[in-house]
Design a protein around this motif. Structure first.
Motif, mmCIF file in Angstrom:
data_model
loop_
_atom_site.group_PDB
_atom_site.id
_atom_site.type_symbol
_atom_site.label_atom_id
_atom_site.label_comp_id
_atom_site.label_asym_id
_atom_site.label_seq_id
_atom_site.Cartn_x
_atom_site.Cartn_y
_atom_site.Cartn_z
ATOM 1 N N UNK A 99 22.652 50.704 94.990
ATOM 2 C CA UNK A 99 23.520 51.598 95.767
ATOM 3 C C UNK A 99 23.912 53.034 95.071
ATOM 4 N N UNK A 100 23.901 52.926 93.625
ATOM 5 C CA UNK A 100 24.384 54.232 93.197
ATOM 6 C C UNK A 100 23.275 55.417 93.422
ATOM 7 N N UNK A 101 22.007 54.694 93.442
ATOM 8 C CA UNK A 101 20.969 55.852 93.705
ATOM 9 C C UNK A 101 20.972 56.353 95.044
ATOM 10 N N UNK A 102 21.284 55.454 96.179
ATOM 11 C CA UNK A 102 21.407 56.054 97.559
ATOM 12 C C UNK A 102 22.691 57.079 97.402
ATOM 13 N N UNK A 103 23.769 56.781 96.778
ATOM 14 C CA UNK A 103 25.074 57.550 96.601
ATOM 15 C C UNK A 103 24.579 58.857 96.092
ATOM 16 N N UNK A 104 23.818 58.895 95.165
ATOM 17 C CA UNK A 104 23.406 60.022 94.442
ATOM 18 C C UNK A 104 22.680 61.011 95.245
ATOM 19 N N UNK A 105 21.524 60.522 95.721
ATOM 20 C CA UNK A 105 20.834 61.153 96.870
ATOM 21 C C UNK A 105 21.678 61.806 97.900
ATOM 22 N N UNK A 106 22.336 61.040 98.645
ATOM 23 C CA UNK A 106 23.297 61.465 99.569
ATOM 24 C C UNK A 106 24.245 62.561 99.132
ATOM 25 N N UNK A 107 24.631 62.428 97.869
ATOM 26 C CA UNK A 107 25.584 63.589 97.217
ATOM 27 C C UNK A 107 24.828 64.963 97.455
ATOM 28 N N UNK A 108 23.447 64.971 97.413
ATOM 29 C CA UNK A 108 22.716 66.353 97.376
ATOM 30 C C UNK A 108 22.439 66.540 98.596
ATOM 31 N N UNK A 141 13.142 59.940 97.557
ATOM 32 C CA UNK A 141 13.670 60.888 98.145
ATOM 33 C C UNK A 141 12.914 61.599 99.161
ATOM 34 N N UNK A 142 11.500 61.728 99.144
ATOM 35 C CA UNK A 142 10.694 62.141 100.111
ATOM 36 C C UNK A 142 10.863 61.119 101.369
#
Length: 273
Positions: A99-108, A141-142
């Motif tokens: 979930x941390x990876x999703x949060x990071x992507x969303x933060x950008x 990400x893509x």
């Protein structure tokens, strides 16, 4: 006068005692020297062990070094956290889907201050991940960008609006949207990502959908006999606790029908640098 025989015997005894004392002294010296040598040997042995341990520790890879190719070439056998953002990789330098990876992507991607937020995200990932994991992350990400657009297009076609007004909620249409969204996610992101990122949220949404539908059925036909198994609707004696639970259900439903465009407009955070 002392007889010469006695005198000779006394001198002989004296010489014998002196010789015994000399032998005893030499024996004591030998024993003392042996004890000293043994102590010095033990001391050197312990120092050698300590130096060996220190050398081994200094040569052992630090946490994350293996993951970056700096340690054992066999790769990490357990997940290794790479930063405070929660990025992690596992054996073979594979990216951990958490979930941390999703949060990071969303933060950008949900941050609307900069037009180059996608490039910023790629630069951030490149600086944090080894080559193999970075390639995986960029591919995710893509796909996620493709999903974001398809999600908003499909949601707009449902015309579900917001759920601020509880009386206007069409729970059956939201349930249909939930199924459509799940199929969309799996077709674009894949089952592994859906499981890692959305399992908990989907479970919460399913519970709310079932409880909301059951409450509607109970309110429409309170005296009707049960024809099918009922969802176990919770009840409270405390009015405040009941209102709190109702607000929780509304938040879950609101989140389910909110577009990425609306989330981007409401997002007030800053991406990690």
């Amino acid at each position: 006068m002392v007889p010469s025989a006695w005198l000779g015997h006394g001198i002989s005894m004296l010489i014998q005692r002196q010789a015994e004392k000399a032998r005893y002294g030499r024996h004591v010296c030998v024993v003392a020297a042996a004890i000293l040598a043994l102590s010095i040997g033990v001391l050197h042995l312990r120092r050698g062990e300590q130096q060996l341990v220190a050398t081994s520790q200094s040569r052992a890879p630090i946490a994350g070094a293996t993951a970056f190719g700096l340690g054992d070439s066999a790769g990490a056998t357990e997940s290794v956290a790479l930063s405070d953002s929660g990025l992690a990789i596992g054996e073979g330098h594979r990216l951990i889907l958490n979930g941390a990876l999703l949060d990071l992507i969303d933060s950008f991607l949900l941050q609307n201050a900069d037009d180059d937020r996608v490039d910023q995200l790629r630069r951030y990932l490149k600086g944090k991940l080894p080559t193999a994991a970075y390639g995986e992350a960029v591919g995710i990400v893509e796909r996620y960008q493709t999903y974001m657009k398809a999600h908003d297009d499909l949601l707009a076609a449902q015309n579900l609006g917001h759920v601020g007004d509880a009386s206007a909620i069409d729970i059956d249409r939201i349930a249909i949207w939930r199924q459509q969204r799940d199929r969309l996610r799996r077709s674009i992101l894949g089952d592994d990502i859906v499981q890692a990122w959305y399992q908990n949220d989907d479970a919460q949404l399913d519970q709310v959908l079932q409880e909301w539908r059951q409450r509607l059925e109970d309110s429409e036909a309170p005296q009707a006999p049960a024809q099918a198994p009922r969802y176990p609707v919770p009840h409270w004696h405390d009015k405040q606790a009941e209102d709190h639970h109702r607000q929780y259900m509304l938040r879950v439903l609101e989140k389910a029908v909110t577009s990425f465009a609306d989330r981007r407009r409401a997002h007030d955070g800053n991406p990690l640098r």
